[in-house]
Design a protein around this motif. Structure first.
Motif, PDB file in Angstrom:
ATOM      1  N   LYS A  90      15.248  31.964  12.656  1.00 10.12           N
ATOM      2  CA  LYS A  90      15.302  33.295  12.052  1.00 10.12           C
ATOM      3  C   LYS A  90      13.916  33.939  11.993  1.00 10.12           C
ATOM      4  O   LYS A  90      13.773  35.144  12.194  1.00 10.12           O
TER       5      LYS A  90
ATOM      6  N   THR B  25      20.366  40.544  14.002  1.00 13.13           N
ATOM      7  CA  THR B  25      20.800  40.777  15.372  1.00 13.13           C
ATOM      8  C   THR B  25      19.697  41.477  16.163  1.00 13.13           C
ATOM      9  O   THR B  25      19.184  42.507  15.711  1.00 13.13           O
TER      10      THR B  25
ATOM     11  N   ASP C  77      21.005  42.137   9.720  1.00  7.30           N
ATOM     12  CA  ASP C  77      21.435  40.737   9.693  1.00  7.30           C
ATOM     13  C   ASP C  77      20.639  39.850  10.651  1.00  7.30           C
ATOM     14  O   ASP C  77      20.895  38.651  10.744  1.00  7.30           O
TER      15      ASP C  77
ATOM     16  N   LEU D  42      22.140  34.207  12.083  1.00  2.66           N
ATOM     17  CA  LEU D  42      22.244  35.502  11.417  1.00  2.66           C
ATOM     18  C   LEU D  42      22.352  35.368   9.902  1.00  2.66           C
ATOM     19  O   LEU D  42      22.803  34.341   9.390  1.00  2.66           O
ATOM     20  N   THR D  43      21.942  36.400   9.204  1.00  2.08           N
ATOM     21  CA  THR D  43      22.020  36.444   7.750  1.00  2.08           C
ATOM     22  C   THR D  43      23.386  36.967   7.332  1.00  2.08           C
ATOM     23  O   THR D  43      23.826  38.017   7.804  1.00  2.08           O
ATOM     24  N   ASP D  44      24.047  36.238   6.459  1.00  2.09           N
ATOM     25  CA  ASP D  44      25.366  36.640   5.982  1.00  2.09           C
ATOM     26  C   ASP D  44      25.233  37.813   5.010  1.00  2.09           C
ATOM     27  O   ASP D  44      24.595  37.692   3.961  1.00  2.09           O
ATOM     28  N   LEU D  45      25.831  38.943   5.376  1.00  4.15           N
ATOM     29  CA  LEU D  45      25.733  40.149   4.537  1.00  4.15           C
ATOM     30  C   LEU D  45      27.040  40.461   3.803  1.00  4.15           C
ATOM     31  O   LEU D  45      27.209  41.565   3.297  1.00  4.15           O
TER      32      LEU D  45
ATOM     33  N   ASP E 263      15.594  41.780   3.884  1.00  3.02           N
ATOM     34  CA  ASP E 263      16.969  41.302   4.007  1.00  3.02           C
ATOM     35  C   ASP E 263      17.194  40.297   2.888  1.00  3.02           C
ATOM     36  O   ASP E 263      16.251  39.950   2.168  1.00  3.02           O
TER      37      ASP E 263
END
Length: 252
Positions: free
Chosen positions: A19, A54, A52, A160-163, A209
Motif C-alpha cells: 500500500k 486504486t 481506496d 486496497l483500503t476498505d471504504l 484515507d
C-alpha cells in the motif's frame, strides 16, 4: 533437499509495504496488449491514486497505450522504489488490472481530478485538454517483491483500503486536506519531519484515507501510516490532533 516455497504467506507487513508503494509511487511502467500481434507494449506513466488506493493514470488520446487500453483494457502496472545500490534489492509491485476510462467532466472524473492534482500539481497544465482522460486501473491481484527472498501474491483485498464504513469520506477528506494546509501547515510539517523522519521543508498534505496520510515536498512523496486505522469518519479530527501532539512531543 526440500525445495523452499518461493511465495510467502501474505501478512500485515507485506500489505503495509504494498500500500505504501501504491500511495507514494510517482510513476510506473504500464504494460498493455498490442492489437495486431498481441505483443506487450510497455510505457512510462505518471501515477496517482483514488481514495481506496486504486491506481489512476491520465493519458492523451495520442498515446499508443491509450489506444491499446481502449481496445483491450487488460493491463499491468509495475511500481518500484528508487534507491542506491542494486535495484533488485528494493521493493517493487506488479499490479494486474482492468482499465476503466472515466468520461471527462463526469462526477467520477471530477473526484479523481481533485485528488490527482494534489498528487501531481504539474498536470494542471494539460489535465483539461480535450484529448486527455483519466483511467482507473481496477485491480485483480498483485505480485509484491519486497527484496531478495520476499515474494508475495497479493489479493485485491490485500492491496486496497476498505471504504465500506466511509461512504462520504471523499468530501470529508477534501475539506480536511484544505484546512490542514491552510491553517495547520506547521502540524503537517511536524508529521513529516518528526513522525516520518523526513527533511525539513514546506510539506503539504495531499491525501487522507482511513489508514494514513500522504504528504509531498516538491516531487518527494511520503506516507504516514496510522498505528490503528480509523473505525469511522468521526475519528479523523481526533486522529490528526493526536498525531500533532505526538509530533510536538518528539520536537521537545
Amino acid at each position: 533437499m526440500e525445495k523452499k516455497e518461493p511465495i510467502l504467506p501474505v501478512d500485515d507487513e507485506a500489505r503495509l509495504l504494498a500500500k505504501r508503494l501504491m500511495r507514494t509511487a510517482r510513476s510506473g511502467a504500464l504494460a498493455t496488449n498490442g492489437t495486431d500481434d498481441g505483443m506487450p507494449f510497455a510505457s512510462l506513466v505518471s501515477v496517482g491514486t483514488d481514495l481506496d488506493g486504486t491506481p489512476v493514470i491520465l493519458t492523451s488520446q495520442l498515446s499508443v497505450h491509450t489506444r491499446l487500453l481502449a481496445a483491450d483494457p487488460r493491463c499491468s502496472l509495475l511500481l518500484s522504489t528508487i534507491g542506491k545500490g542494486d535495484p533488485l534489492a528494493h521493493p517493487r509491485l506488479t499490479l494486474l488490472a482492468q482499465a476503466e476510462r472515466l468520461e471527462p467532466g463526469s462526477e467520477k472524473a471530477q473526484a479523481i481530478r481533485r485528488r490527482y492534482l494534489l498528487q501531481r500539481p504539474k498536470a494542471a497544465l494539460y489535465v483539461d485538454f480535450p484529448d486527455f482522460a483519466f483511467w482507473r486501473l481496477n485491480l485483480s491481484w498483485g505480485s509484491l517483491n519486497g527484496g531478495f527472498g520476499r515474494a508475495y501474491r497479493m489479493a485485491r483485498e490485500d492491496l486496497l483500503t476498505d471504504l465500506a464504513a466511509f461512504p462520504d469520506f471523499a468530501e470529508l477528506e477534501a475539506g480536511a486536506v484544505e484546512h490542514m494546509n491552510e491553517d495547520h501547515a506547521e502540524a503537517v510539517g511536524l508529521y513529516a519531519t518528526k513522525l516520518c523522519g523526513a527533511k525539513e521543508g514546506p510539506w503539504r498534505l495531499i491525501g487522507i484515507d482511513p489508514e494514513g496520510l500522504q504528504m509531498a515536498l516538491g516531487d518527494e512523496l511520503i506516507r504516514l501510516d496510522f498505528a490503528t486505522p480509523l473505525a469511522g469518519p468521526g475519528e479523523l479530527r481526533m486522529k490528526l490532533v493526536e498525531l500533532a501532539k505526538e509530533a510536538r512531543a518528539k520536537e521537545a
